[in-house]
Design an enzyme around this catalytic site. Structure first.
Site, PDB file in Angstrom:
ATOM      1  N   ASP A 165     -12.352  49.290  -1.535  1.00  0.00           N
ATOM      2  CA  ASP A 165     -11.161  49.376  -2.370  1.00  0.00           C
ATOM      3  C   ASP A 165     -11.477  48.755  -3.734  1.00  0.00           C
ATOM      4  O   ASP A 165     -12.539  48.157  -3.934  1.00  0.00           O
ATOM      5  CB  ASP A 165     -10.023  48.612  -1.674  1.00  0.00           C
ATOM      6  N   GLU A 183     -12.687  51.322  -8.711  1.00  0.00           N
ATOM      7  CA  GLU A 183     -12.634  52.258  -9.849  1.00  0.00           C
ATOM      8  C   GLU A 183     -13.651  51.908 -10.962  1.00  0.00           C
ATOM      9  O   GLU A 183     -14.107  52.870 -11.603  1.00  0.00           O
ATOM     10  CB  GLU A 183     -11.215  52.293 -10.431  1.00  0.00           C
ATOM     11  N   ASP A 190      -2.489  54.284  -3.899  1.00  0.00           N
ATOM     12  CA  ASP A 190      -1.250  53.531  -3.669  1.00  0.00           C
ATOM     13  C   ASP A 190      -0.017  54.359  -4.010  1.00  0.00           C
ATOM     14  O   ASP A 190       0.597  54.208  -5.079  1.00  0.00           O
ATOM     15  CB  ASP A 190      -1.270  52.241  -4.482  1.00  0.00           C
TER      16      ASP A 190
END
Length: 820
Positions: A410, A413, A488
């Protein structure tokens, strides 16, 4: 979190009105000379130089240099190019034609513009005559003509409508929770798209990792464009004619998804966060006592010691190995989150090890980059450095030793709370395979290389077992390393509606193992919304529920007894369909063709499919029409060409047509393609609870014929790669007055445990006079099926359904059904 902001030239982001008034852009001029080097054509149009080559059958590559010097020919996405593609060149007065098999490039000499034709010389695509290929400083852009009837799909993770015509998009992996249908960019960017009309299709893969932009006619309805703020204009043009042909060729370039462990296809339960150990055990116990199937439970950042990756909070989890072992004994695999930020802490062994290995990102002057995430100030590994990836992979030894079976990457990015644009400073230098380039080039592949390091590390530690890795950020080719989810989202009906085009476009962008946070990550769904989302989850390759911290509990039993029963039966449906799903995964791993795909992918000649993002195909044999509106008990479904059986009623419809069907709360509408054979099993509490004692093969005939296949292996090892698998083909035909079903073992040395086959033939309107299996006349039974095992047949007149059971000998077996 806010969107990224970049101190970069915005000329190509605005994409300039077609008047050409913006003089900062320079376009490729007239062709001055050309030359050929093997299968590459070099086009000189000073100061520009273009190189055209063929990377495979029907795959052309176009590269631009504005300085005469090309960058090193490397790609994080492309792993295979065919260097031996034969080409022919015809030099005419106005055009230079480059021909290779099914694809011809016609290059207009003045100005230099490229058009693509198929083998019948049908025009597929051409550059805009006014601007074509252009540049502005470091930025490059290609403007192309957009025919009125052409539609666009793919582009990775985008929350907009299925068809991207008239939409502008950018590519820059971004952490934006609670996104909406207008949010762009998002977590995962794949710069690959399809152009589809009723007569032809093509694909374009723009292999550039810088901030990229695609404007599909938003500024000008006659022109679309794509470009980037740095790097080469480097794209692959892929001919069809069908979308499946394009994806197969793209998958040859970038690789396919490896077979996952079978347990990863079961239901997965996640929350930010399940802790302490008592709560984790309670969740597991509730699944088993309530008889709701589940294969995996996730641990989020609260299992760690102060959010330090690769550690345990000893107060919350005093004996993780024992807990994980006890969960495994109950059929649960444990998956943990791992983020890229490593806390700056001299007492933290991972930090010390990373410093020793020089594994962290630095500025050009040698200073370490520091950014804040959950643990506070952190350094970030340079995953473009092979040595750093090896170091990272070694860190998983403790977690794998504890029994952790899956890893969830997670915040990759990468997301940085205090960084410019909420990410790593663009000046930071990455190794980039010895090229030492800045973050602008490496941002979009950061998550991809993180999951690569994770997968390769876990595989080295557990070489006999298929890893399961899940990522939030990725780039083209990342399907080789991990599954993905859409980030999300929120607990709204709008988010449920967005889930379909997001997953569909991701799937056909080469990422077939994809899903959403069922129920929505942020907020609290109603019981109805959760039930409908869970029903959709049966038919998404990844089936995972997830919830944010401090939100109410969102487990399947949290909405009252009625919803608990509905949700149990919904998850049981997933487990019943696992043989079909596993076989579809195998096809995706070989061909790249995903399980979940929009109708336009299989029916591009029918314009009624172009905008239909609220239903989809799931494998070869199933069409799914989820309920996406509150309070709905019926829904309209478009059925494309062919015959379609309503799964719940067995009613047969002929397409193309629209039908309105009942859709009560406990039922997701889906249809079986006539002529299909669907393998299934009884629902269990987890995928490996017990050996499969009966494989069901349900035949949905089309004019008394049907065809299907079933794939099996051991579900966990790599032995299938050396032939230890079982591939069975099922063929049903009419021979005179008899219906003949041939079960043919096609390939592979794997042999499933001793079991029975149960053949169920739908739509049979008369009871047969006899059923013969391999020359043995089977006995007929009436009433309920007998307990235990045996070989027999029965006919249910109320269902028009014939059932035949026989021992599975995994060889060529033939069943003959003779009518009365």
């Amino acid at each position: 979190m806010s969107r990224p902001v970049f101190p970069l030239c915005l000329g190509f982001l605005l994409l300039i009105a077609r008047t050409g008034a913006d003089s900062q852009w320079q376009t490729v001029g007239a062709l001055a000379s050309w030359s050929q080097k093997e299968n590459e054509i070099i086009l000189e149009a000073p100061p520009a130089e273009l190189r055209v080559s063929f990377a495979g059958p029907g795959v052309a590559r176009v590269r631009l240099s504005t300085t005469g010097h090309f960058q090193p020919d490397s790609s994080w996405a492309v792993i295979h190019r065919s260097p031996d593609q034969k080409i022919r060149v015809r030099d005419g007065e106005k055009f230079l034609s480059v021909i290779s098999g099914e694809l011809t490039l016609e290059i207009n000499k003045s100005p230099l513009r490229i058009a693509f034709f198929d083998s019948a010389h049908h025009l597929l695509n051409r550059d805009d005559s006014l601007r074509g290929i252009s540049w502005c400083g470091e930025e490059t852009c290609n403007w192309k003509v957009m025919p009125a009837g052409e539609h666009y799909y793919g582009f990775g993770e985008k929350s907009t409508a299925l068809d991207k015509r008239g939409i502008a998009m950018s590519m820059w992996n971004s952490d934006i929770p609670a996104y909406s249908a207008s949010t762009d960019p998002l977590y995962e960017d794949i710069p690959f798209f399809y152009g589809v009309t009723g007569t032809y299709s093509y694909g374009i893969f723009f292999d550039n990792t810088y901030y990229a932009s695609f404007n599909m006619g938003k500024e000008d309805p006659d022109v679309y464009s794509f470009g980037a703020t740095g790097g080469e204009l480097n794209y692959y043009f892929i001919s069809g004619p069908q979308p499946a042909d394009i994806l197969a060729k793209y998958s040859q370039l970038t690789g396919t998804m490896p077979m996952p462990p079978e347990w990863a296809l079961g239901y997965q339960q996640c929350r930010w966060s399940y802790y302490p150990e008592k709560r984790v055990r309670e969740i597991a116990s509730l699944f088993r006592t309530k008889r709701i199937p589940c294969d995996a439970i996730y641990l989020d950042i609260h299992y760690m010691d102060g959010y330090r990756c690769f550690t345990w909070d000893s107060s919350r989890f005093p004996d993780p190995g024992r807990m994980i072992g006890d969960l495994a004994n109950e059929g649960f695999k444990t998956i943990v989150i791992i983020d890229p930020g490593i806390k700056i802490d001299s007492s933290y062994w991972v930090f010390r090890s990373g410093m020793k290995e020089n594994a962290f990102l630095r500025y050009p002057d040698g200073r370490l980059f520091t950014g804040q995430v959950w643990p506070g100030d952190c350094h970030f590994p340079d995953f473009t450095d092979a040595k750093a990836r090896t170091w990272w992979g070694s860190l998983f030894s403790g977690l794998t030793r504890d029994g952790i079976r899956g890893f969830w990457n997670d915040m990759n990015e990468p997301s940085v709370f205090n960084g410019p644009g909420k990410t790593i400073n663009p000046e930071v230098i990455h190794n980039d395979r010895g090229l030492f380039t800045d973050h602008r080039k490496n941002h979009n592949i950061y998550g991809m290389q993180m999951v690569r390091a994770t997968r390769e590390g876990v595989l080295a530690l557990r070489p006999g077992e298929r890893p399961f890795v899940l990522t939030r950020a990725n780039y083209a080719g990342g399907q080789r390393y991990s599954a993905a989810w859409t980030g999300d989202n929120s607990s709204t009906w709008t988010d449920l509606q967005m889930a379909l085009p997001m997953c569909l476009n991701l799937s056909i962008s080469g990422q077939p193992f994809v899903g959403t946070d069922i129920g929505g990550f942020i907020g609290m769904p109603s019981g109805e919304l959760y039930a409908r989302w869970l029903e959709l989850g049966v038919f998404t390759p990844l089936m995972r529920s997830h919830a944010e911290i401090n939100s109410p509990n969102k487990e399947p039993w949290e909405y009252g007894k009625d919803f608990e029963g509905i949700n149990r039966r919904t998850i049981e449906l997933r487990y019943k369909l696992l043989p079909y799903i596993y076989s579809s995964f195998r096809e995706a791993s070989v061909t790249g063709i995903p399980m979940m795909r929009p109708l336009v992918f299989d029916y591009p000649a029918d314009p009624r499919t172009y905008h239909r993002g609220d239903e989809f195909l799931f494998g070869k044999g199933i069409l799914v029409a989820p309920v996406l509106q509150p309070g709905a008990a019926r829904r309209d479904v478009f059925l494309p060409e062919g015959g379609w059986y309503d799964y719940w009623s067995d009613s047969l419809y002929s397409g193309p047509r629209s039908v309105t069907i009942d859709a009560p709360l406990d039922r997701i509408p889906f249809f079986i393609r006539a002529g299909s054979v669907i393998p299934s099993r009884r629902a269990e509490q987890y995928t490996s609870e017990k050996p499969l004692d009966t494989l069901f093969l349900t035949v949905y005939p089309r004019h008394d014929t049907a065809e299907g296949a079933n794939y099996e292996d051991d579900g966990i090892s790599f032995k299938y790669q050396t032939g230890e698998y079982a591939w069975r083909k099922i063929l049903v035909t009419r021979v005179g007055s008899s219906l003949r079903c041939i079960l043919n073992a096609q390939a592979g040395t794997y042999r499933p445990p001793s079991r029975y086959l149960c053949l169920v033939i739908k739509g049979r309107k008369a009871e047969p006079s006899s059923v013969v299996a391999d020359g043995r006349r089977l006995r007929e039974i009436t009433g309920p099926p007998p307990a235990g095992t045996g070989e027999w047949w029965s006919y249910d007149q109320t269902k028009n359904e014939l059932t035949v059971t026989l021992r599975d000998e995994f060889r060529r077996q033939e069943i003959s059904v003779t009518g009365r």
